[in-house]
Design a protein around this motif. Structure first.
Motif: not given
Length: 331
Positions: A255-271
């Motif tokens: 079983k898995a929980a999957v997040s599609l897309g870049v998380s808004p919480t960390f988007s500034s870091e991820a960029a």
């Protein structure tokens, strides 16, 4: 065709099949290998059995839209997944044509002449909307005419219908883009799947005890809306090839929980980091192995919520904890 630059390269999946001669051929791109494709292949296989012939699926190594319309090449499957699924769809062999600019420039007649040169098949099966040749100039009327001159049977089949309409790759893509996983899977006849190699991400989840496998999904295959999903995930940390390629590993399903897309919480870091490439984060329940550089398969079950920005780590953890509880209930 005598020129090596214009004759499509044809390769076969089975060593003892080296030609289309006297075989029953079923043609198409087959993105998704959905119920309509499965039905068409079954009809061709049935005729082959009745006449003691081999059934061969004829397709391209890539979806022609990738070359001809790259801005509109949304796909249900990677090419590796599509070819693997076709190879295991019940036919005797898979014949794969290399699609190139030279191949795309062949007229309808040149295409048929080059593919079936000195190897006339017993019969050719196609769907009612089949087109081929430069600018899709070849239609089923032309195919019939060309085949009649050579004593080849042509079987043109009406498009398969299900769930209130024609089953098509475009309809399935539209269902996924609307978030309707259930309809998409009814039309596909199998689970909707994404697969990719696990890569290094932000490692942010480790700081609060929720580890994720970070995947990069090509934009053309990001059909579902961004959000958090309940899913099943298969992984084998001894396998370093795509599951839908040469890998024979059989992973356990989790079983898995999957997040599609870049998380808004960390988007500034991820960029500002390579983590921006990871647009699919998979938290696998009851799993803690090191799986970097391995391939995983994700089967989507249900949409849980939209992506959202959290004001604190505690709020994020509380929401993820609720996501996990929903996954346990739904999957």
């Amino acid at each position: 065709m005598s020129s090596d630059t214009t004759t499509p390269t044809l390769s076969f999946s089975t060593p003892d099949v080296v030609s289309c001669k006297d075989a029953v051929i079923v043609c198409g791109v087959f993105d998704g290998v959905h119920k309509g494709h499965q039905h068409l292949i079954k009809l061709a296989c049935n005729q082959a059995k009745q006449h003691n012939k081999r059934c061969i699926i004829l397709t391209f190594d890539i979806d022609p839209d990738e070359l001809m319309r790259p801005a509109h090449s949304e796909k249900l499957m990677s090419n590796e997944a599509r070819l693997y699924a076709l190879e295991h769809s019940g036919a005797d062999a898979l014949a794969v044509l290399h699609f190139s600019p030279e191949c795309a420039a062949l007229s309808a007649c040149e295409f048929l002449d080059s593919v079936f040169a000195d190897s006339a098949p017993f019969a050719i099966h196609v769907g009612a909307n089949f087109r081929f040749g430069a600018h899709a100039q070849g239609d089923n009327a032309f195919l019939r005419s060309w085949c009649e001159e050579r004593g080849i049977q042509v079987c043109v089949h009406e498009l398969f219908e299900g769930e209130g309409g024609v089953v098509s790759a475009s309809r399935i893509r539209a269902a996924l883009q609307a978030g309707n996983i259930q309809l998409a899977e009814l039309l596909l006849g199998h689970s909707y799947e994404l697969s990719a190699r696990v890569q290094h991400g932000r490692a942010q989840g480790r700081t609060f005890g929720i580890q994720t496998a970070n995947l990069h999904i090509p934009p053309a295959m990001m059909l579902l809306p961004e959000g958090v999903y309940a899913a099943r995930c298969s992984v084998d940390n001894t396998c370093h090839a795509p599951f839908y390629s040469t890998c024979s590993c059989k992973g356990t399903w989790y079983k898995a929980a999957v997040s599609l897309g870049v998380s808004p919480t960390f988007s500034s870091e991820a960029a500002c980091t390579n983590a921006a490439l990871a647009n699919c984060e998979v938290h696998i329940l009851d799993f803690s192995d090191d799986i970097y550089n391995s391939y995983v398969r994700v089967h989507f079950v249900a949409h849980l919520r939209a992506l959202q920005r959290f004001s604190s780590t505690d709020a994020l953890i509380a929401c993820i904890t609720n996501d996990i509880a929903q996954v346990k209930r739904l999957v």
